[in-house]
Design an enzyme around this catalytic site. Structure first.
Site, PDB file in Angstrom:
ATOM      1  N   GLU A 193       0.549  -7.746  12.178  1.00  0.00           N
ATOM      2  CA  GLU A 193       0.499  -7.507  13.631  1.00  0.00           C
ATOM      3  C   GLU A 193       1.478  -8.409  14.383  1.00  0.00           C
ATOM      4  O   GLU A 193       1.108  -9.165  15.278  1.00  0.00           O
ATOM      5  CB  GLU A 193      -0.935  -7.665  14.149  1.00  0.00           C
ATOM      6  CG  GLU A 193      -1.863  -6.602  13.578  1.00  0.00           C
ATOM      7  CD  GLU A 193      -3.238  -6.555  14.236  1.00  0.00           C
ATOM      8  OE1 GLU A 193      -3.545  -7.433  15.081  1.00  0.00           O
ATOM      9  OE2 GLU A 193      -4.015  -5.639  13.912  1.00  0.00           O
ATOM     10  N   GLU A 316      -5.159  -1.541   8.091  1.00  0.00           N
ATOM     11  CA  GLU A 316      -6.390  -1.879   8.823  1.00  0.00           C
ATOM     12  C   GLU A 316      -6.877  -0.631   9.537  1.00  0.00           C
ATOM     13  O   GLU A 316      -6.139  -0.014  10.298  1.00  0.00           O
ATOM     14  CB  GLU A 316      -6.160  -3.006   9.846  1.00  0.00           C
ATOM     15  CG  GLU A 316      -5.967  -4.380   9.234  1.00  0.00           C
ATOM     16  CD  GLU A 316      -5.930  -5.498  10.279  1.00  0.00           C
ATOM     17  OE1 GLU A 316      -6.570  -5.346  11.348  1.00  0.00           O
ATOM     18  OE2 GLU A 316      -5.268  -6.518  10.021  1.00  0.00           O
TER      19      GLU A 316
END
Length: 512
Positions: A193, A316
């Site tokens: 991220e 994810e």
């Protein structure tokens, strides 16, 4: 060939608007892709009670363990044939310095886990623990390396420590720490991220950083076995994927990541168990958006990679709700209901149907965090509805996709509609046909009819996951409230398979 999984197009097959009969056809083709078992991967972050008081209780614990890892968790994960496990994060990955977690435990420094609860991380669970756990599970390790606060040298040293047989400083250090042979870690995430907790970078900046890190993933005899995963976009950020695909040479990358959570309101995620049908409907609406994201990110990738050499990894995904009352808000501990089973079943069907591009995925997370498959409380352990979906879907691991064509009936609530039925199918090496079906409709049974032309399907056995209320879940006082049971509500007549799907249920049918 492209996987022709169509939700909105029937291609001449009839559909009864009352939801009484939905016809589904297969495309049987030797060119269909394989559903990689790695789509069924999991995720263990240093977050809340995922590692400590979850997987890891220490080798002095009264709870049965093997080198500090709970043996009941090991057995449970082996039973769902866990193919890979991602670690140490998540946001934690870009604050983690791996050398703090090797060597004598009494000499390891502590650190503040600033992302998750502000607790002290003592580094007692480190690289050896994780990689030995993966060996025990028969799972491939997937390491997310520290790019946000680390260095290229630190990253390349970690790779050398885990993969280099001998003759290098890091191989020497590994041997001194008690591991003679390398683990040969294949899957490496280069940061996590990066648009957010990994450093709030732009796509353009990260693309340059990625190329630097990937370049210095040291070359030796197993160089070609490395699988480098670029930290990908969140949801509909197609610009992020566009930049990575445009700027990074194919020689430096094997896959691009993607994250998506079924969250209806990030400021008020709602209860994991105390929700009504409105919240359930909107949760499923958010979960199903993953198909649109996969399709559109794949279209971007197709522009630069028409040969399909770079994979899409959804590392994810899952449901995310408010934590259970009385628990640390930073620990992300939540219960797991039939809603989560619907999210899991439908999402995994989507991954299967897009397995030409999607080659790996990681449910967030494995134990005691978010949409976990296992929950623990002291010596007790329970398996969640999500766990049982993964168990039912093991039939798809490394099987060949059977693309399906159908027009789903609608699940309608307060004037809004989403597809009620989710389906994927495969044919394994033994020639068995396996079909997984999800009816996410909270109220209606739906009947489907499969045209089995071209398939050798005779004897069929069925399994189902269902319950009386969509909010139902397993507890430590009632651990088997929801479990897999035999399913018989189907008929095989003259090449047609007729199936009746109860509301909010997951069904898997397999030819014997």
């Amino acid at each position: 060939m492209k996987v022709k999984f169509l939700i909105a197009l029937m291609l001449g097959l009839a559909f009864n608007v009352n939801g009484q009969q939905t016809k589904i056809a297969f495309e049987v083709s030797e060119d269909a892709p394989t559903i990689s078992k790695h789509i069924y991967g999991h995720f263990a972050e240093h977050l809340g009670r995922s590692i400590y008081d979850g997987f890891y209780v220490g080798d002095t614990s009264a709870i049965p363990n093997k080198n500090g890892i709970r043996t009941d968790i090991i057995a449970a994960l082996k039973d769902i044939k866990i193919p890979n496990l991602r670690w140490p994060g998540g946001c934690f990955a870009d604050t983690y310095h791996w050398k703090d977690g090797v060597g004598p435990k009494e000499d390891r420094p502590t650190m503040l886990n600033s992302w998750w609860g502000g607790v002290t991380e003592d580094n007692s669970f480190g690289t050896h623990n994780f990689l030995n756990l993966c060996e025990e599970l028969g799972a491939e390790p997937f390491i997310s390396g520290n790019v946000g606060s680390g260095t290229v040298k630190e990253f390349s040293d970690w790779l050398q420590y885990t993969n280099h047989a001998e003759g290098s400083p890091m191989a020497k250090l590994r041997k001194e720490n008690g591991r003679e042979e390398p683990w040969n870690v294949k899957f490496w995430g280069i940061g996590n991220e990066m648009w957010g907790c990994g450093g709030n970078m732009t796509a353009e900046y990260y693309a340059n950083i990625y190329k630097q890190y990937s370049t210095f993933m040291t070359s030796w005899e197993n160089e070609n076995n490395l699988y480098r995963i670029a930290a990908g976009a969140s949801g509909a950020d197609y610009h992020w994927t566009e930049v990575l695909m445009r700027e990074v040479p194919k020689s430096l990358i094997e896959a691009v990541g993607l994250h998506h959570y079924a969250v209806i309101d990030w400021k008020n995620k709602g209860s994991a168990t105390g929700y009504d049908e409105d919240v359930y409907f909107r949760s499923m609406e958010e979960a199903l958006k993953i198909e649109e994201f996969i399709v559109k990110h794949s279209e971007v990738m197709d522009k630069y990679d028409p040969e399909n050499e770079i994979d899409l990894v959804v590392d994810e995904w899952g449901g995310w709700y408010d934590v259970e009352e009385g628990t640390n808000p930073g620990f992300l501990y939540q219960q797991n209901t039939m809603r989560d089973a619907m999210i899991a079943g439908a999402t995994l069907n989507i991954f299967n149907n897009h397995s030409e591009r999607v080659k790996m995925a990681n449910l967030a997370q494995t134990v005691n965090v978010l949409q976990a498959v296992v929950l623990t409380e002291g010596e007790k352990m329970i398996l969640t509805p999500t766990y049982y979906v993964f168990k039912m879907y093991t039939v798809h691991h490394d099987a060949q996709l059977l693309p399906v064509y159908f027009d789903s009936p609608k699940y309608t609530f307060q004037g809004e509609s989403i597809p009620a039925i989710s389906v994927s199918a495969s044919k394994d090496e033994a020639g068995k046909t396996n079909i997984s079906l999800v009816n996410i409709d909270a109220k209606k049974e739906h009947k489907v009819i499969f045209d089995l032309e071209g398939l050798d399907v005779n004897n069929i056995e069925g399994k189902i996951l269902k319950s009386e209320k969509i909010q139902d879940h397993n507890t430590f006082d009632d651990p088997d409230k929801i479990n897999i049971s035999e399913f018989k509500d189907f008929k095989l007549i003259k090449g047609k398979l007729e199936v009746s799907l109860p509301p909010f249920s997951v069904v898997v049918l397999s030819s014997k």
